[in-house]
Scaffold this active site. Structure first.
Site: not given
Length: 276
Positions: A98, A227, A256
């Site tokens: 991320s 995601d 995610h």
């Protein structure tokens, strides 16, 4: 617990170092809000297999020092570099998740390539989700700023209500327990309010496109098709297309949080790539 001082402002940063000192080195850089504990399903089994697994708690996260400053991208990237220097690591497989992918890429373009042999970008927000002149399909920066204000008003609600989408629990395939979700929400709330909001404030203007062509090591991009935090078409596919020679692995129905739901598959990708 092991700590070291950042080279920019002497902030005390916590790190973990698992596995044999002589093993192939994998360094993990965390998502926003989370600490090195997010990587338990990677670091523990891979260390048991002989990899040296190192992780850093970003400033204001986990067990690192709570500070006001240093949340610009260059300083965050230099904190990563300071860890690699502190432990004198070489031939590193550098893994970011991320927001951690942003720090990884900036570290490389700041001249950190000497210690890094290869890079894995997992569920990345790089090169940036916002609309720009070279990303006309991106999100309106004002919408991101509005989200950031909502986040400031009630972080606990955001983490709790977003957890199911984070792990794509509504889709078929591997999932996580309610207890694990609760645990992860608690970890997210361990990041200070200052750190969490400061990282979010970087997103409306984040644009690493000019830096992508400078990456000259092997890169593996791992992204989930579901995601919701960093949609594949806005980030993962763009990153793979912009970095010369990058390889893209798409995990179907993964969200995610694929580091937990798809841990076995991610670990296989990591061990294979780290040995190339």
């Amino acid at each position: 617990m092991p700590y070291f001082e950042s080279t920019t402002d002497n902030t005390h940063l916590h790190f973990v170092d698992y596995g044999p000192a002589s093993g192939p080195v994998i360094v993990f850089v965390n998502s926003s809000y989370l600490s090195t504990e997010m990587w338990e399903y990677q670091m523990l089994p891979l260390a048991a297999e002989g990899f040296r697994c190192v992780g850093l708690d970003r400033r204001g996260h986990g067990r690192s020092e709570d500070v006001w400053g240093g949340f610009d991208l260059d300083t965050l990237a230099r904190d990563v570099g300071a860890l690699l220097d502190q432990l004198d690591l070489h031939d590193v497989t550098l893994v970011g998740h991320s927001f951690g992918t942003v720090e990884v890429l900036r570290y490389l373009t700041l001249g950190g390539g000497e210690r890094v042999a290869r890079v894995v970008l997992v569920s990345g927000v790089a090169p940036g989700p916002a609309r720009s002149s070279d990303h006309t399909q991106g999100l309106d920066p004002e919408l991101i700023r509005a989200f950031n204000e909502t986040f400031r008003q009630d972080r606990a609600k955001f983490f709790t209500e977003g957890a199911d989408a984070f792990f794509a629990r509504h889709l078929p395939g591997p999932t996580v327990s309610d207890a694990y979700v609760t645990h992860m929400v608690e970890l997210c709330q361990g990041a200070t309010a200052r750190a969490a909001t400061a990282l979010n404030d970087l997103l409306p203007s984040l644009n690493l496109v000019p830096e992508m062509a400078k990456i000259d090591c092997p890169v593996l991009v791992v992204h989930g098709s579901a995601d919701a935090s960093a949609p594949l078409h806005l980030t993962g596919r763009r990153t793979a297309a912009l970095i010369p020679g990058a390889t893209l692995h798409v995990y179907e129905n993964a969200g995610h949080g694929l580091f937990a739901t798809h841990a076995d598959r991610l670990n296989e990708d990591l061990r294979t790539f780290a040995r190339t």
